[in-house]
Scaffold this motif. Structure first.
Motif, mmCIF file in Angstrom:
data_model
loop_
_atom_site.group_PDB
_atom_site.id
_atom_site.type_symbol
_atom_site.label_atom_id
_atom_site.label_comp_id
_atom_site.label_asym_id
_atom_site.label_seq_id
_atom_site.Cartn_x
_atom_site.Cartn_y
_atom_site.Cartn_z
ATOM 1 N N ARG A 213 0.879 -1.169 0.000
ATOM 2 C CA ARG A 213 0.000 0.000 0.000
ATOM 3 C C ARG A 213 0.916 1.218 0.000
ATOM 4 O O ARG A 213 1.912 1.268 0.715
ATOM 5 N N CYS A 214 0.565 2.217 -0.789
ATOM 6 C CA CYS A 214 1.415 3.395 -0.960
ATOM 7 C C CYS A 214 0.857 4.585 -0.203
ATOM 8 O O CYS A 214 -0.359 4.782 -0.141
ATOM 9 N N ALA A 215 1.754 5.403 0.318
ATOM 10 C CA ALA A 215 1.361 6.671 0.912
ATOM 11 C C ALA A 215 1.031 7.637 -0.210
ATOM 12 O O ALA A 215 1.632 7.605 -1.280
ATOM 13 N N ARG A 216 0.069 8.467 0.010
ATOM 14 C CA ARG A 216 -0.266 9.539 -0.950
ATOM 15 C C ARG A 216 0.827 10.595 -0.873
ATOM 16 O O ARG A 216 1.541 10.702 0.117
ATOM 17 N N ALA A 217 0.964 11.405 -1.903
ATOM 18 C CA ALA A 217 1.970 12.464 -1.895
ATOM 19 C C ALA A 217 1.807 13.323 -0.647
ATOM 20 O O ALA A 217 0.714 13.752 -0.314
ATOM 21 N N GLY A 218 2.887 13.522 0.072
ATOM 22 C CA GLY A 218 2.862 14.354 1.276
ATOM 23 C C GLY A 218 2.516 13.598 2.545
ATOM 24 O O GLY A 218 2.732 14.103 3.633
#
Length: 196
Positions: free
Chosen positions: A186-191
């Protein structure tokens, strides 16, 4: 809004293409098709496929005529709606069956618009330039890496060199007898500091 999934086939040393931009190392690793049943399950949850111009051409040259008896993922690949993000293609035929829809404009904005109009999950395969833009913009929800048991020494990474730190959370690992490992993050959103 569904998830945006990016899937890349990579060498064990992290390359998605060799130093000449080719993917010949896929052929040399017999385990590429080892996870077909898992791919079929994934495709059941996908409502559209998004490709860049180069990967579209590779796929359109192979998949429309692939024998589903030998390539089980051919049937869903040929029936799921496809979008090609390109400002240079006028059309995107898919064998004699149908055509993919060409989406023009800024790559990230185009995929954001698709996310608004497609009910479920979108998947991007390969399409390194498009995937780079989506990773930079923090648009990727799930990163799937199909790691092949082969070293190629040098080439094109699956992620842009200028990405900067981005948090990932491992959600699954599957290994297969011939050495293929499928990693899903799962990826973090930008920022964001933590994945969503």
């Amino acid at each position: 809004m569904g998830k945006l999934i990016v899937e890349q086939i990579i060498s064990a040393d992290g390359y998605a293409a060799d130093r000449d931009g080719g993917i010949g190392f896929f052929v040399n690793a017999r385990s590429v098709n080892e996870a077909d049943q898992e791919q079929l399950r994934l495709l059941q949850s996908v409502d559209a496929i998004v490709l860049g111009r180069t990967t579209y051409r590779l796929f359109a040259d192979y998949w429309p005529e692939a024998d589903p008896a030998e390539e089980p993922v051919a049937a869903p690949l040929n029936t799921i709606p496809k979008y090609v993000v390109s400002n240079t293609l006028d059309s995107a035929p898919w064998g004699s069956r149908s055509a993919a829809t060409v989406v023009r404009g800024d790559a990230v904005a185009s995929v954001r618009a698709l996310r608004e109009c497609v009910a479920g999950d979108l998947i991007v395969w390969g399409s390194l330039t498009l995937a780079d833009a989506l990773l930079r913009a923090g648009e990727v929800d799930v990163l799937r890496l199909r790691l092949l048991p082969v070293l190629i020494g040098a080439g094109r990474s699956f992620a842009p060199a200028d990405l900067g730190p981005r948090a990932l959370a491992l959600s699954s690992v599957r290994s297969y007898p011939q050495g293929l490992v499928v990693l899903e993050y799962r990826c973090a959103r930008a920022g964001d500091r933590t994945p969503g």
